[in-house]
Design an enzyme around this catalytic site. Sequence first.
Site: not given
Length: 697
Positions: A163, A171, A319, A369
Amino acid sequence: MNDTTHNPAGRMAALRARLGGIGFGADYNPDQWPDATRAEDLALMARAGVTVVNLAIFAWARVEPARDAYDFGYFDRVMDDLAAHGITADLATMTAAPPPWLVTEHPEVLPVTADGTVLSPGGRQHFCPSSPIFRDRAARLVEAVATHYRDHPALGLWHVGNEYGCHVAECFCDASAADFRRWLSERYKSVDALNEAWSTDFWSQRYTSFDQVLPPRTAPTYPNPSQQLDFKRFGNDALLACFAAETAILRRITPDVPVTTNFLAGLKSVDMYDWAPAMDVLSLDSYPDPNWEQAHIGAAMSYDVIRCAGGGEPWLLTEQAPSAVNWRARNAAKSPGRMRLWSWQAVAQGADAIMYFQWRQSRGGAEKFHSGMVPHAGPETRVFREVADLGAELARVPELVGTRIRNRVALLTDWHSWWALELDSHPSDAVRHLDRALDHYAPLFDLGVGVDVVHPGADLSDYRLVIVPSLYLLSAEHGDKLSRFVADGGSLVVSFFSGIVDDCDRVHLGGYPGPLREALGVSVEEFWPADAGAVFPVRGPAEPGDVPPTGTGDLWREDVTLKGARVELEFAGAEWAGRPAATVHTHGAGIARYIATRPDAATMRGLIGRACADAGVEPVLPVLPRGVQASIRAGDGYDVLVVLNHTDATHEIDLPDDRRDLLTQDRAITRRITLAPRDVAVLGSLPTEPDTTPAPE
Ligand code: GAL
């Protein structure tokens, strides 16, 4: 990317042959667990029908625990186990999270924000994309990983980084400043050209050398917008350069193994259209929020983006969450059936793999979680049962693999316009790229019309209708192309604040929307953005049709001057009564519509419906209840219709032809389906009868 070894078709054929159907699996992080857990994992993977795993994404610290001290022992055992169980590894290059030793030795690899804050290690993606040290250490790691696993039987796909741009899009450190200056000198060749492009006579910003140019760091007031836009482009290119450098190593060492990286749906920082040519197959991570009522429409739009970025080729859902995520303020679980429905939705829109983050729900760490295919409570759970059922179901439709979708409507979107639109110092900060795209995508979804989401530079010749939702940055060249599209007989819908600036964020003069004025037959002098919550009445056309007689607009108004167009929707409030809110114009052989406000959903559906009707665009199925989605994936001589019920009601749907139900064991033939709430039907075409008509004498 200029890559002479680029042969995605050949490499993908090998991957398809290995997987033998729709790929099914997850991110697999066995290194977070004791060795003994792996045997149980492999048995459960067999139960769930797992065929592919994304492996070792965050394993740099384990594989290179000290500079140049590579240790592949652990992952050798994992890879051997996967091969023994017939599971393909989408093996990571492991560069997504630099290890502690590297940032201790070289803190200068850490990224820096616009205000000078150095981002600490302890999370992930803590690297400056332009850092020569990071790039060097990453290249060495990739060389070592690729050399070590080049002949491993489990290796089927490379997963580069992870990703890109999801946490650190840009930056602002000194290494980035130097790289930005190099990038600018390549782009503009001379400082004069840069001054011209950036309008530097404004506020005394004229440069006399590239050495004076900095990233747009925090300044007393708005930094130069063209500089900000170029810095977004540069940030995208710096990340792409990291990806390309790793890919070049992989292609040299393993020329037959395809390469991908996983994009995040809805991510602003990386331009999928730009990256796609450098990849063998596109991959997407998708996390629709179960608490958002339009989640399935937002997801649908992102699936149309990724498919079209890849030229219409199938893509991989690398995903999704089996149930809840961990990173929203409130993380809803997916209610029964939703994960299945949303997985099939990705397949319906072109995915050739369904994968999750992650296989086993973590015990510790920041994502404990976040749901996993195997939850904390173990495999005797609803989530695991639903996952395993889906694995079995997907295995029943290998004929879907490699099939393609054909749509007649294109919605235009462009990352450069997104970056420019959302800069500061604009008429309204409430005009947001993704929201505006969805405002136009949702009515098409509701009308059951299939959509391609493409770049303005794409070939438009196959489309009948092109939609342009607040595409703020539009080059004169692309504007002309759209005008020609209309003149040649196409239908066009353009919304406000489109075609305002060129590639350098300089306004197209002479009235808005510059390069589209002629085709649209309108001209605009001023913008009237609305206050939050303000709505204004609009009145629909006198002639009967789908546009409601009264409605509302919000967000924006424009005082449109007609230059040949006629009014299709008008403002009705006192001061604005009778002013055009939407117009229609015949230009050459085509029709161009302009929408000067954000109409309420029903009005928008009416306007878009009219544009579809004018363009002869049909829904995927003749009768499709609102909230039921249909998509057709076509193969060689056959096609597969996927119908998805996103509603809480049962629907009976008539099909235009007899079809075989590919999910039932007996593959029964049907012409009418009943879809329970959240149910899915996957229906194959029947073989066409050979033509037995005798040939004329
Ligand atoms: C993705 C990421 C995964 C995991 C997941 C959680 O953005 O690639 O590593 O963090 O989110 O939803």
